[in-house]
Design an enzyme around this catalytic site. Sequence first.
Site, PDB file in Angstrom:
ATOM      1  N   SER A 135       0.819  -1.216   0.000  1.00  0.00           N
ATOM      2  CA  SER A 135       0.000   0.000   0.000  1.00  0.00           C
ATOM      3  C   SER A 135       0.851   1.264   0.000  1.00  0.00           C
ATOM      4  CB  SER A 135      -0.925   0.018   1.219  1.00  0.00           C
ATOM      5  OG  SER A 135      -1.851  -1.038   1.166  1.00  0.00           O
ATOM      6  N   GLU A 250      -3.534 -13.842   1.878  1.00  0.00           N
ATOM      7  CA  GLU A 250      -3.941 -12.949   2.963  1.00  0.00           C
ATOM      8  C   GLU A 250      -5.446 -12.908   3.128  1.00  0.00           C
ATOM      9  OE1 GLU A 250      -3.289  -8.277   4.351  1.00  0.00           O
ATOM     10  OE2 GLU A 250      -2.592  -8.941   2.393  1.00  0.00           O
TER      11      GLU A 250
END
Length: 392
Positions: A135, A250
């Site tokens: 991110s 994830e």
Amino acid sequence: MKVEISFNPEDRAFAEEVRGWLHEHLVGEFAEHLGVGGADDAEAWDVRRRWEEELSAGGWLGLTWPKEYGGRGATLSQEVVFEHEYAKARAPYRVGTHGLDLFGPTLLRFGTEEQKRRFLPKITAVEEFWGQGFSEPDAGSDLASVRTAARLDGDEWVIDGQKIWMTFGAYADWLYVLARTDPSAPKHKGLSLLMVPADQPGVDVRPIRNLVGASEFCEVFFTGARTPADLVVGQVNDGWRVALGALGVERGTLLLPMQLRFEREADALVSLARSRGVSPGLRHRIIDAWVGVHLMRTTNLRTLGEVLRGEEPGPQATTSKLFATGQHQRLLDLAMEVLADDATTLGAGYHPDPWQRAYLISRAESIYGGTSQIQRNIIGERLLGLPKEPIR
């Protein structure tokens, strides 16, 4: 319909072995920290690291990884058995989750033989920790818009840019960084996943203080950071496909070890409500939340059963993250209602109690691992066949 997973005699014997080992080793300071920590909670880090070293010595890390890479060569069903027994014993949450549960499986799938032999044994030996550099401030859910750039300079990549929300970044020895290596290519095509050493002058890791006063998250600035040219996971400019593989891990299997924790919280909420006395309306909402948590178990068991049978997981695997996030946050919202005024006051030095801490940390669950909005888009487009969201 009640959903169960049946295990063969070898798996049941393996469960006995796991229970025996945990009973023998989960003592002393480890027994004093039962259930401590989480995927985004660094509480009691040093104790948990020592516990992870104990697990490593017992051969319990990287269970399904091949032995030549530091694993145990166990079956997937044995890994499921281990995680279930581990959660039942309330052993401390493992600190190496980003290496063991995210980067390790990604490297096993996409890495070279040399990369696997170099990095994977260090993870299972608890000698190197990893942080995820995905991110960015302007590229969170829209991950393909990352701007962190890497260019070749001789036999090294030179990296410039910024990453944010790196969980446990302050403890990481290595970072796996999604960087733009071909600025002229379409945004999904010009990315590469690089392995970058954290301990160098061009890497600046800055902790971010969260709602409970802790600093599990970090932002990382790269200014001329360097890494060898051969430390690319997969092919150069094929990083989007590799990153999706990591995110698939994830957004899927990492929910499974949390199931028993959610169930314990649901049972504890029922006990809390009984001790305090609540209105009939609130009592009914608590019962509904308790049922929701057990529906999560059914969903997880159905998905696990499909995986263990070698089948493609059904649509419930795609919806499980969104459902679990909503159910868990609702459960902790109700805990705050039961606590009433006590939920709004903190001890000296801003120390939230376990219920307050769980509630505050849960606020991020609808963001990390794929925001709830993105999860709804995935469900709408991939499961329901709805048109893609228009680009504004």
